[in-house]
Design a protein around this motif. Structure first.
Motif, PDB file in Angstrom:
ATOM      1  N   ASP A  80      21.180  36.713  23.790  1.00  0.00           N
ATOM      2  CA  ASP A  80      19.763  36.798  23.390  1.00  0.00           C
ATOM      3  C   ASP A  80      18.847  36.185  24.449  1.00  0.00           C
ATOM      4  O   ASP A  80      17.698  36.602  24.625  1.00  0.00           O
ATOM      5  CB  ASP A  80      19.519  36.197  22.001  1.00  0.00           C
ATOM      6  CG  ASP A  80      20.124  34.818  21.809  1.00  0.00           C
ATOM      7  OD1 ASP A  80      20.570  34.212  22.803  1.00  0.00           O
ATOM      8  OD2 ASP A  80      20.146  34.347  20.650  1.00  0.00           O
ATOM      9  N   ILE A  81      19.353  35.220  25.198  1.00  0.00           N
ATOM     10  CA  ILE A  81      18.543  34.632  26.277  1.00  0.00           C
ATOM     11  C   ILE A  81      18.352  35.612  27.434  1.00  0.00           C
ATOM     12  O   ILE A  81      17.491  35.405  28.298  1.00  0.00           O
ATOM     13  CB  ILE A  81      19.166  33.316  26.816  1.00  0.00           C
ATOM     14  CG1 ILE A  81      20.574  33.558  27.359  1.00  0.00           C
ATOM     15  CG2 ILE A  81      19.168  32.241  25.748  1.00  0.00           C
ATOM     16  CD1 ILE A  81      21.166  32.356  28.081  1.00  0.00           C
ATOM     17  N   HIS A  82      19.150  36.670  27.454  1.00  0.00           N
ATOM     18  CA  HIS A  82      19.029  37.694  28.497  1.00  0.00           C
ATOM     19  C   HIS A  82      18.311  38.943  27.999  1.00  0.00           C
ATOM     20  O   HIS A  82      18.246  39.943  28.726  1.00  0.00           O
ATOM     21  CB  HIS A  82      20.414  38.077  29.024  1.00  0.00           C
ATOM     22  CG  HIS A  82      21.126  36.953  29.716  1.00  0.00           C
ATOM     23  ND1 HIS A  82      20.800  36.514  30.981  1.00  0.00           N
ATOM     24  CD2 HIS A  82      22.147  36.157  29.306  1.00  0.00           C
ATOM     25  CE1 HIS A  82      21.577  35.506  31.334  1.00  0.00           C
ATOM     26  NE2 HIS A  82      22.413  35.267  30.327  1.00  0.00           N
ATOM     27  N   GLY A  83      17.797  38.898  26.774  1.00  0.00           N
ATOM     28  CA  GLY A  83      17.009  40.015  26.272  1.00  0.00           C
ATOM     29  C   GLY A  83      17.653  40.880  25.218  1.00  0.00           C
ATOM     30  O   GLY A  83      17.015  41.800  24.696  1.00  0.00           O
ATOM     31  N   MET A  84      18.924  40.619  24.892  1.00  0.00           N
ATOM     32  CA  MET A  84      19.530  41.356  23.777  1.00  0.00           C
ATOM     33  C   MET A  84      18.997  40.772  22.480  1.00  0.00           C
ATOM     34  O   MET A  84      18.911  39.555  22.326  1.00  0.00           O
ATOM     35  CB  MET A  84      21.055  41.231  23.822  1.00  0.00           C
ATOM     36  CG  MET A  84      21.760  42.040  22.740  1.00  0.00           C
ATOM     37  SD  MET A  84      23.571  41.994  22.951  1.00  0.00           S
ATOM     38  CE  MET A  84      24.080  42.946  21.516  1.00  0.00           C
ATOM     39  N   GLU A  85      18.637  41.637  21.547  1.00  0.00           N
ATOM     40  CA  GLU A  85      18.049  41.167  20.285  1.00  0.00           C
ATOM     41  C   GLU A  85      19.096  41.136  19.178  1.00  0.00           C
ATOM     42  O   GLU A  85      19.766  42.128  18.922  1.00  0.00           O
ATOM     43  CB  GLU A  85      16.880  42.050  19.867  1.00  0.00           C
ATOM     44  CG  GLU A  85      16.169  41.550  18.618  1.00  0.00           C
ATOM     45  CD  GLU A  85      14.878  42.271  18.310  1.00  0.00           C
ATOM     46  OE1 GLU A  85      14.294  42.007  17.247  1.00  0.00           O
ATOM     47  OE2 GLU A  85      14.463  43.115  19.137  1.00  0.00           O
TER      48      GLU A  85
END
Length: 221
Positions: free
Chosen positions: A91-96
């Motif tokens: 999630d910190i890399h943009g996966m929701e």
């Protein structure tokens, strides 16, 4: 471009493609494994939902390949099973991430892959064992309903956790709990009946949330 040509969902164990399609018009592929997300992105899918995935029988979807497609502008939503696990890590890399299981992994409530892993029918991808996340919540519900007491619930959860993920079932767990003297035969039968009729299918609930989230994203375009 239609949603079907832009949206791809990896699923099949936590929710069937037929049931999922009633909620979201999209393209459905089997549970994700290594290399699949890059292939999907190369075929033009702009929104990818990860629900189910391969854990132990083949190489699992790698973190780097998910990060790469996100960097290329693909929206990746995860929840329920492999999707929840990877979303909690990425999630910190943009996966929701979406749903209860994602939140449990994110917050450290659960950590092990086997919490969501199941044995599946290789032809249909349908689960043939019960996931630990469902078992735990169903046993807690049995406790709340007065079928088993607090200590029995704790011991049976421990028993289930020690059972290999491919062999977890309500029948096996209740019978083993009886054999080990945790509960009586009568209580084991009552517990099995309760679990059959009142399973908390956390994974399916989260799978539906992933589909609804993607539907919401599409509606905003």
């Amino acid at each position: 471009m239609s949603a079907r040509t832009e949206v791809l969902i990896f699923a099949g164990s936590s929710i069937s493609h037929e049931d999922a399609a009633k909620i979201l018009d999209a393209t459905y592929w089997p549970p994700i494994s290594r290399g699949d997300i890059g292939k999907a992105a190369s075929e033009g899918y702009k929104i990818i939902g990860i629900i189910d995935g391969i854990f132990f029988s083949r190489a699992a979807a790698a973190h780097k390949e998910i990060i790469n497609v996100i960097k290329d502008g693909v929206t990746v939503i995860g929840g329920c099973s492999m999707g929840a696990l990877r979303a909690s890590e990425l999630d910190i890399h943009g996966m929701e991430g979406v749903g209860t299981v994602y939140e449990w992994y994110r917050d450290g409530v659960i950590e092990d892959d086997d919490e969501v892993a199941v044995a599946t029918n290789p032809d249909t991808f349908e689960s043939v064992s019960s996931p630990m996340v469902n078992i735990r919540e169903t046993l807690k519900a049995a406790n709340s309903a007065g079928i088993i007491d607090d200590d029995e619930c704790r011991l049976i959860i421990q028993l289930a956790k020690k059972t290999h993920y491919t062999e977890r079932s309500y029948f096996g767990i209740s019978r083993t709990a009886e054999k080990e003297g945790i509960i009586s035969k009568e209580k084991a039968e009552r517990l099995l009946q309760f679990c059959k009729e009142n399973e908390r299918d956390i994974k399916r609930e989260d799978a539906i949330l992933v589909l609804k989230k993607i539907k919401e994203i599409i509606s905003e375009f």
